[in-house]
Design a protein around this motif. Sequence first.
Motif, PDB file in Angstrom:
ATOM      1  N   GLY A 206     -56.125  84.814 -26.304  1.00  0.00           N
ATOM      2  CA  GLY A 206     -56.777  86.103 -26.198  1.00  0.00           C
ATOM      3  C   GLY A 206     -55.931  87.133 -25.471  1.00  0.00           C
ATOM      4  O   GLY A 206     -55.990  88.327 -25.784  1.00  0.00           O
ATOM      5  N   ALA A 207     -55.132  86.683 -24.520  1.00  0.00           N
ATOM      6  CA  ALA A 207     -54.336  87.621 -23.729  1.00  0.00           C
ATOM      7  C   ALA A 207     -53.007  87.959 -24.380  1.00  0.00           C
ATOM      8  O   ALA A 207     -52.541  89.099 -24.293  1.00  0.00           O
ATOM      9  CB  ALA A 207     -54.096  87.041 -22.333  1.00  0.00           C
ATOM     10  N   LEU A 208     -52.372  86.977 -25.060  1.00  0.00           N
ATOM     11  CA  LEU A 208     -50.986  87.148 -25.491  1.00  0.00           C
ATOM     12  C   LEU A 208     -50.790  87.257 -26.996  1.00  0.00           C
ATOM     13  O   LEU A 208     -49.765  87.776 -27.445  1.00  0.00           O
ATOM     14  CB  LEU A 208     -50.145  85.969 -24.976  1.00  0.00           C
ATOM     15  N   VAL A 209     -51.735  86.771 -27.796  1.00  0.00           N
ATOM     16  CA  VAL A 209     -51.505  86.719 -29.241  1.00  0.00           C
ATOM     17  C   VAL A 209     -52.545  87.530 -30.015  1.00  0.00           C
ATOM     18  O   VAL A 209     -52.206  88.487 -30.717  1.00  0.00           O
ATOM     19  CB  VAL A 209     -51.497  85.259 -29.747  1.00  0.00           C
ATOM     20  N   LEU A 210     -53.807  87.151 -29.892  1.00  0.00           N
ATOM     21  CA  LEU A 210     -54.855  87.769 -30.698  1.00  0.00           C
ATOM     22  C   LEU A 210     -55.380  89.058 -30.090  1.00  0.00           C
ATOM     23  O   LEU A 210     -55.918  89.912 -30.803  1.00  0.00           O
ATOM     24  CB  LEU A 210     -56.027  86.785 -30.878  1.00  0.00           C
ATOM     25  N   GLY A 211     -55.248  89.220 -28.770  1.00  0.00           N
ATOM     26  CA  GLY A 211     -55.800  90.381 -28.090  1.00  0.00           C
ATOM     27  C   GLY A 211     -57.275  90.190 -27.793  1.00  0.00           C
ATOM     28  O   GLY A 211     -57.934  89.280 -28.288  1.00  0.00           O
ATOM     29  N   GLY A 212     -57.805  91.062 -26.962  1.00  0.00           N
ATOM     30  CA  GLY A 212     -59.233  91.009 -26.657  1.00  0.00           C
ATOM     31  C   GLY A 212     -59.590  90.219 -25.432  1.00  0.00           C
ATOM     32  O   GLY A 212     -60.715  90.297 -24.952  1.00  0.00           O
ATOM     33  N   GLU A 213     -58.667  89.384 -24.939  1.00  0.00           N
ATOM     34  CA  GLU A 213     -58.850  88.610 -23.718  1.00  0.00           C
ATOM     35  C   GLU A 213     -60.184  87.860 -23.691  1.00  0.00           C
ATOM     36  O   GLU A 213     -60.457  87.052 -24.555  1.00  0.00           O
ATOM     37  CB  GLU A 213     -58.652  89.514 -22.497  1.00  0.00           C
ATOM     38  N   ALA A 214     -61.043  88.128 -22.694  1.00  0.00           N
ATOM     39  CA  ALA A 214     -62.253  87.325 -22.496  1.00  0.00           C
ATOM     40  C   ALA A 214     -63.187  87.390 -23.700  1.00  0.00           C
ATOM     41  O   ALA A 214     -63.840  86.402 -24.053  1.00  0.00           O
ATOM     42  CB  ALA A 214     -62.989  87.790 -21.238  1.00  0.00           C
ATOM     43  N   VAL A 215     -63.278  88.547 -24.344  1.00  0.00           N
ATOM     44  CA  VAL A 215     -64.145  88.673 -25.525  1.00  0.00           C
ATOM     45  C   VAL A 215     -63.665  87.738 -26.631  1.00  0.00           C
ATOM     46  O   VAL A 215     -64.455  87.054 -27.292  1.00  0.00           O
ATOM     47  CB  VAL A 215     -64.185  90.133 -26.015  1.00  0.00           C
ATOM     48  N   THR A 216     -62.361  87.700 -26.837  1.00  0.00           N
ATOM     49  CA  THR A 216     -61.799  86.813 -27.855  1.00  0.00           C
ATOM     50  C   THR A 216     -62.048  85.348 -27.523  1.00  0.00           C
ATOM     51  O   THR A 216     -62.374  84.542 -28.411  1.00  0.00           O
ATOM     52  CB  THR A 216     -60.290  87.072 -28.001  1.00  0.00           C
ATOM     53  N   VAL A 217     -61.919  84.997 -26.251  1.00  0.00           N
ATOM     54  CA  VAL A 217     -62.203  83.617 -25.837  1.00  0.00           C
ATOM     55  C   VAL A 217     -63.647  83.258 -26.190  1.00  0.00           C
ATOM     56  O   VAL A 217     -63.930  82.167 -26.701  1.00  0.00           O
ATOM     57  CB  VAL A 217     -61.953  83.433 -24.326  1.00  0.00           C
ATOM     58  N   GLY A 218     -64.572  84.168 -25.926  1.00  0.00           N
ATOM     59  CA  GLY A 218     -65.965  83.916 -26.265  1.00  0.00           C
ATOM     60  C   GLY A 218     -66.175  83.746 -27.755  1.00  0.00           C
ATOM     61  O   GLY A 218     -66.935  82.873 -28.200  1.00  0.00           O
ATOM     62  N   ILE A 219     -65.487  84.553 -28.570  1.00  0.00           N
ATOM     63  CA  ILE A 219     -65.624  84.451 -30.022  1.00  0.00           C
ATOM     64  C   ILE A 219     -65.068  83.126 -30.532  1.00  0.00           C
ATOM     65  O   ILE A 219     -65.682  82.462 -31.379  1.00  0.00           O
ATOM     66  CB  ILE A 219     -64.913  85.640 -30.706  1.00  0.00           C
ATOM     67  N   LEU A 220     -63.908  82.735 -30.019  1.00  0.00           N
ATOM     68  CA  LEU A 220     -63.310  81.475 -30.454  1.00  0.00           C
ATOM     69  C   LEU A 220     -64.201  80.288 -30.087  1.00  0.00           C
ATOM     70  O   LEU A 220     -64.393  79.363 -30.887  1.00  0.00           O
ATOM     71  CB  LEU A 220     -61.926  81.306 -29.826  1.00  0.00           C
ATOM     72  N   THR A 221     -64.735  80.314 -28.873  1.00  0.00           N
ATOM     73  CA  THR A 221     -65.618  79.224 -28.437  1.00  0.00           C
ATOM     74  C   THR A 221     -66.887  79.182 -29.273  1.00  0.00           C
ATOM     75  O   THR A 221     -67.343  78.108 -29.694  1.00  0.00           O
ATOM     76  CB  THR A 221     -65.971  79.397 -26.952  1.00  0.00           C
TER      77      THR A 221
END
Length: 443
Positions: A263-278
């Motif tokens: 989320g921080a280095l590749v896809l962007g979005g940080e914490a929001v992206t982590v939540g989506i992936l989970t």
Amino acid sequence: MSTDPEEPAPRRGRDWRGLFVDLAPLRTSPEFARLWAGSSVAQIGAQLTIVAVGLHIYELTRSTFAVSLVALWALGPMIVAGLVGGVLVDSFDRRRVALLTAIVAWTSIGTMTLIAFLGVSTTWPYYLLAAVNAASATIIGAARGAILPRLLSPQLLPAAAALNGITMGLAVTVGPALAGLLVAGVGFSWTYLVDAVLFSAAFLGILSLPPMVPAGAARAPVLASIAQSLSFLRRAPNVRATFVFDLIAMTLGTPRVVFPAAGALVLGGEAVTVGILTASFAVGSLLSSLLSGPLGRVRRQGRAVTLAIGAFGIFTALFGVVLLVTGAVVGPGGPDGVVMPALVLAGLALAGTGASDNVSAVFRTTILQAAAPDDVRGRMQGLFYVVVAGGPRVGDLVAGAAATLIALWAPALIGGILIAAIMAVLLRTWHGFQRYDALHPVP
């Protein structure tokens, strides 16, 4: 997943409704229906507290390492609870074991609620209570797994496992979201109190059960009883395969530790992206349970496990491909610069891993419950929870090492390819497990 064409099992319906989860276990057994409903509500509360404890520890310490210790503290007690709890489940009335353990779990949640209201800021009580709660949940799970074959016919066990998959899918989806809203809105103490209230639903299902004394219960010393269960496992290749195959999948295919960096280095979005992936993994698991009607017609359940884990490996590798291509071709995103096509593809790949993992779990659970004799069923369920608890944590270590030594995409891509390749080999070599017949279950 399809049945073998030469051995079709009877269908209960030939229209589109046959695609959806089979509700026959709920109609056939009122005891199972109450146990399932109570467990479904309680599991949402359990996931709520898992997230809330992590957030609480972080607020008290501002340390990610301190948050990781919550799981570390719980791992040892969970393993001990799986081994010793299985012995208890095979030695005493399973209803009573589940009830007494539920009281311990509810007391731990209540104590956590109390100290949070009192403003206790020392972290060790929260670690301790979270560990007690996790160990109690392991014993309750072992007892429930040993009870289900006494409530349902073997033909309905896959449907019951799919219904339990819905329970976990909803819990993992709703629980964390509810935790975030409650912690932000009313604070930690009231969030724990909500879990205490929700967990009380578990008692309703357990109290409605009849006595469940295991067949041929023998109260041998704990170590001797554990040794007996391991001896049985050596003589039970099909039961043993359910553990071995799952360990392969979880050890090589658990890339969740790379989600924050992705989320921080590749896809962007940080914490929001982590939540989506989970959430993507959980949504895939939930959808596969909702569309699990055809699973009840599969007879070659060992072959189905192998193919499902192979599919799990392929979807895991696809997630790694998304990270590799995005990082190499598109370039990194950022907090406000989400690489949306890559995020969508990553979410779809992880939904596929969740769906295939759930299909594997349905059949592995069914084989374990149907093939293991009643007098060792509790101990097998306990070992099952040891594998479930330990496998992903070993996988976290493997994924972290691969990401550090190679690249962020490596754990998913390399691990997924290895899983698919190993399953292809086992499909051709582990012949007995591939021929396992649900109509004639043998351990």
